[in-house]
Design an enzyme around this catalytic site. Structure first.
Site, PDB file in Angstrom:
ATOM      1  N   LYS A  36      -7.751  18.526   1.872  1.00 28.63           N
ATOM      2  CA  LYS A  36      -6.858  19.158   2.841  1.00 28.63           C
ATOM      3  C   LYS A  36      -6.939  20.682   2.795  1.00 28.63           C
ATOM      4  O   LYS A  36      -6.909  21.344   3.839  1.00 28.63           O
ATOM      5  CB  LYS A  36      -5.426  18.686   2.579  1.00 28.63           C
ATOM      6  N   GLU A  38      -8.053   0.963  10.072  1.00 30.13           N
ATOM      7  CA  GLU A  38      -9.268   1.754   9.848  1.00 30.13           C
ATOM      8  C   GLU A  38     -10.529   0.902   9.860  1.00 30.13           C
ATOM      9  O   GLU A  38     -11.610   1.392  10.178  1.00 30.13           O
ATOM     10  CB  GLU A  38      -9.175   2.533   8.536  1.00 30.13           C
ATOM     11  N   PHE A  94      -0.633  11.715  -4.643  1.00 28.72           N
ATOM     12  CA  PHE A  94      -0.247  10.771  -3.597  1.00 28.72           C
ATOM     13  C   PHE A  94      -1.411  10.562  -2.635  1.00 28.72           C
ATOM     14  O   PHE A  94      -1.988  11.520  -2.140  1.00 28.72           O
ATOM     15  CB  PHE A  94       0.985  11.301  -2.851  1.00 28.72           C
ATOM     16  N   GLN A  95      -1.734   9.321  -2.388  1.00 31.82           N
ATOM     17  CA  GLN A  95      -2.823   8.933  -1.481  1.00 31.82           C
ATOM     18  C   GLN A  95      -4.178   9.510  -1.892  1.00 31.82           C
ATOM     19  O   GLN A  95      -5.008   9.827  -1.050  1.00 31.82           O
ATOM     20  CB  GLN A  95      -2.494   9.305  -0.035  1.00 31.82           C
ATOM     21  N   MET A 106     -18.103 -22.603   9.720  1.00 28.99           N
ATOM     22  CA  MET A 106     -19.345 -22.566   8.966  1.00 28.99           C
ATOM     23  C   MET A 106     -19.122 -23.032   7.528  1.00 28.99           C
ATOM     24  O   MET A 106     -19.964 -23.713   6.949  1.00 28.99           O
ATOM     25  CB  MET A 106     -19.941 -21.157   8.989  1.00 28.99           C
TER      26      MET A 106
END
Ligand SMILES: Cc1ncc(C[n+]2csc(CCOP(=O)(O)OP(=O)(O)O)c2C)c(N)n1
Lengths: 161, 564
Positions: free
Chosen positions: B162, B50, B112-113, B478
């Site tokens: 959802k 993602e 969940f999630q 760096m």
């Protein structure tokens, strides 16, 4: 310096945390915070007291204005305004001291809102100075509980020099 | 006809003119994916992480000026975008992030999630929404796009439970938006514009310091007009590169920590600093108290919070950069007695030319190991500033800025504000999706490229022909440079032991891989890689301990530079 900000916000979930998050995320400090709905549908008023130098206050105000849910910000500090806070104090008031507590309550125009054998609960409204004074006076009796609302404020209609 | 939330969302995206979505599915957004094939104008690019989706949407937005769109699922899908959201936020890039959420009855139940992505992202979005009722969906999407692209642009997140995606309602897309609490000020205040013009007329040593705001407000043309006509030299931030033609004699190069000698000295000596769409970041100003000590400051910015945040400003102009610059131009056009800019500014320009001549950005050529700066120069030579360059973060980023020239806005895409390693490659994918026929090159470090290398699968599967040029110094260069200069050469945790074989890695994904170890071969190999039809990695083995110079140590004055 202490500043009193009057902030009109859209009354929607999360708005408080947006405002508070702005302060914490940038390391600004909130002294008191009071929120309640206004007469206009969907709009709430927050009164925030905070402290900082002019540059910090300018940033706070600009950052507040930048929040999408903030409708208006007014810094009341340099205006004539009315400031009030309400405090509930439960103070020790056993027999012989009760009269004295009541006399102080009377002088400060407090309301007695609860009584028991050992204590009195007083309701006081006033500005910060008045509240500091009565707290000072009552402390020697023993303050058992203390709850305050934080400042609410409004600019005066007439702005004298 | 009633439609589901998922359909409504897709219909809104279509009406907003979205053509590309970068995303990754999951249970919470499966309804959206279910209907996606019904909207053939919406091309969906399945990324591999993602973070790749949000950076690609961001790269798409930077390259086009349009709002980038990213679509991910709830919980881990949403949290994986946070770095990319913060990246877009810091650089004021318009993106809309659609996240799935657990059904509303489960919110707050540690379902969940489930994650409170609205809470998590709050400090790094311009605004965000949790949609609780399908009836609110259309106007929220409309607002999200409006907020993302107007005023100071930025990321806007919309969290979609959802059950809202499954609920049905009549679809009606609002024509316009009015928000009582959001009205960015675009037109400049006439009086301030006049003051600025007056200062310009009186200045002997003016300097323009331009930033990303010039690019996001499409003000490059106005800026170029002003500088060329008034003969004002120009420096810019990393984010501002490309807004002013890099081959113009008035161009001084970037300023700040790794800015040019001439640009930093110019700041030290200017009597009028015209800051346009720049925010006085600490990487730019160095020690704030000695920044532009002799100058009056005019600051144009659409965001009032930028003004007087770090430095005191004499003439603040809160406005869209393009409108403000146009205002100054109009003011000049009606001014009766303008100085002969050539004569007045010539001594100043002579002084700057001398600084430029005596202290150009430079390096010492070597055939082997190759100098990284040489590679960047070669890329510029071969592409003549026509390519879209993205970068990772670190030395590679600074060399890309110092040794290329950019002639047009939106040709240099880099994570300036947040400095996000792993940005360049997915951003290049986003830019290439927008411009399939242009050459898009990610100038990378061997460390950074490994942060989102998995997107090679995305590039290969959609034949997105991005070229990655790795300046492979075997170090987190760096940081190693800082360790060398300020931490007694204690190279702790900066040596990249066991880098993968990048050529084989490219090949494993089905891309082309090249390696080059001698300067004499660089041009040939780059040409070859640029010519292959698909994505490619060029692994350039460079001098391991090369440093970026000039350098202003953190917290020092801009005029206290470490030169080569
Ligand atoms: C996500 C992230 N983690 C850590 C850093 C700190 N950091 C800045 S530059 C740098 C080194 C980058 O190394 P490399 O990609 O190999 O590039 P080089 O400097 O060698 O060109 C690191 C670790 C960062 N900017 N971003």
């Amino acid at each position: 310096m202490r500043h009193v900000l009057s902030v009109l916000v859209e009354n929607e979930p999360g708005v408080l945390s947006r405002v508070v998050g702005l302060f914490s995320g940038r390391g600004f400090n909130i002294e008191t915070l009071n929120v309640g709905p206004t007469l206009e549908d969907g709009i709430s008023l927050m009164t925030i007291t905070t402290a900082g130098d002019e540059q910090i206050i300018e940033q706070i105000i600009k950052q507040l204005r930048k929040l999408v849910t903030v409708v208006k910000v007014v810094d009341l500090t340099h205006l004539q305004s009315v400031e009030r806070e309400m405090v509930l104090i439960k103070v020790n008031a056993e027999d012989e001291r009760r009269a004295e507590v009541l006399r102080i309550a009377d002088i400060f125009r407090c309301k007695v809102v609860d009584v028991s054998g050992n204590d009195l609960t007083l309701e006081i409204t006033g500005d910060q100075g008045k509240i500091r004074a009565i707290v000072n006076l009552l402390q020697r009796f023993g303050i058992k509980e203390f709850a305050r609302t934080g400042t609410v404020a409004m600019r005066r209609s007439m702005q004298m020099e | 006809m009633e439609r589901t939330g998922a359909q409504i969302l897709l219909e809104c995206l279509r009406q907003e003119g979205v053509d590309s979505i970068f995303g990754f599915p999951g249970g919470a957004v499966i309804d959206i994916y279910h209907h996606l094939p019904d909207y053939p104008s919406l091309r969906h690019f399945l990324v591999r992480h993602e973070q790749g989706a949000i950076h690609a949407a961001d790269g798409y937005a930077r390259a086009t000026g349009q709002v980038g769109v990213c679509l991910v699922t709830s919980g881990p899908g949403a949290t994986n975008t946070v770095t990319g959201i913060a990246t877009a936020y810091m650089d004021s890039i318009p993106v809309v992030i659609i996240t799935g959420q657990v059904p509303t009855p489960l919110i707050g139940n540690d379902a969940f999630q489930e994650v409170d992505i609205v809470g998590i992202s709050r400090p790094c979005v311009k605004h965000n929404y949790l949609v609780k009722d399908v009836k609110d969906l259309a106007w929220i999407i409309k607002q999200a796009f409006y907020l993302a692209r107007t005023g100071r642009p930025g990321p806007v997140l919309v969290d979609l439970p959802k059950d809202v995606l499954q609920a049905k309602t009549l679809f009606e897309y609002p024509e316009s938006i009015s928000m009582r609490s959001y009205n960015p000020n675009l037109a400049p205040n006439r009086r301030q514009v006049r003051k600025a013009t007056e200062l310009l007329r009186r200045s002997q040593r003016p300097l323009v310091y331009s930033g990303g705001g010039v690019i996001s407000s499409d003000a490059a043309e106005e800026l170029t007009w002003l500088c060329r006509n008034l003969r004002i030299p120009v420096t810019s931030t990393l984010m501002g590169l490309g807004a002013f033609p890099g081959d113009d004699p008035l161009w001084l190069g970037m300023l700040g920590m790794h800015g040019t000698y001439a640009a930093n000295m110019a700041v030290g000596h200017t009597d009028l600093l015209l800051a346009v769409g720049a925010r006085f970041d600490d990487r730019v100003t160095g020690k704030i108290s000695s920044f532009a000590p002799a100058a009056q400051v005019v600051h144009i910015d659409v965001d009032p919070t930028s003004i007087r945040k770090n430095v005191n400003v004499d003439v603040p102009i809160v406005a869209d950069c393009r409108l403000a610059l146009r205002g100054i131009r109009e003011e000049l056009e009606i001014c009766p007695d303008l100085p002969d800019w050539n004569t007045v500014h010539q001594p100043w320009l002579d002084q700057l030319a001398e600084w430029q001549r005596n202290h150009p950005v430079r390096y010492t050529y070597a055939d082997e190991p190759i100098k990284p700066q040489f590679v960047v120069e070669k890329i510029y030579e071969l592409t003549k500033g026509e390519a879209i360059i993205t970068t990772e973060v670190g030395q590679n980023q600074m060399w890309a800025a110092q040794f290329s020239r950019f002639h047009r806005p939106r040709t240099f895409l880099t994570s300036g504000g947040l400095g996000t390693m792993g940005y360049g490659f997915p951003a290049a994918i986003g830019a290439q999706v927008a411009f399939p026929d242009r050459l898009v090159i990610d100038i990378a470090g061997d460390g950074s490229i490994q942060m989102n290398i998995q997107e090679m699968a995305t590039a290969v599967s959609y034949n997105i022909p991005v070229k990655i040029v790795i300046l492979n110094n075997g170090y987190l260069g760096m940081v190693r440079q800082w360790q060398e200069l300020f931490y007694a050469r204690n190279y702790c945790a900066t040596c990249m032991h066991l880098n993968p074989d990048f050529v084989k890695l490219a090949e494993a994904y089905g891309a082309a891989g090249f390696r080059v170890t001698k300067a004499a071969d660089v041009e040939r190999v780059l040409k070859e890689a640029f010519a292959v039809p698909g994505p490619a990695i060029v692994d350039v083995v460079v001098e391991p301990e090369e440093n970026v110079y000039p350098m202003v140590p953190a917290g020092a004055a801009l005029t206290d530079m470490l030169l080569v």
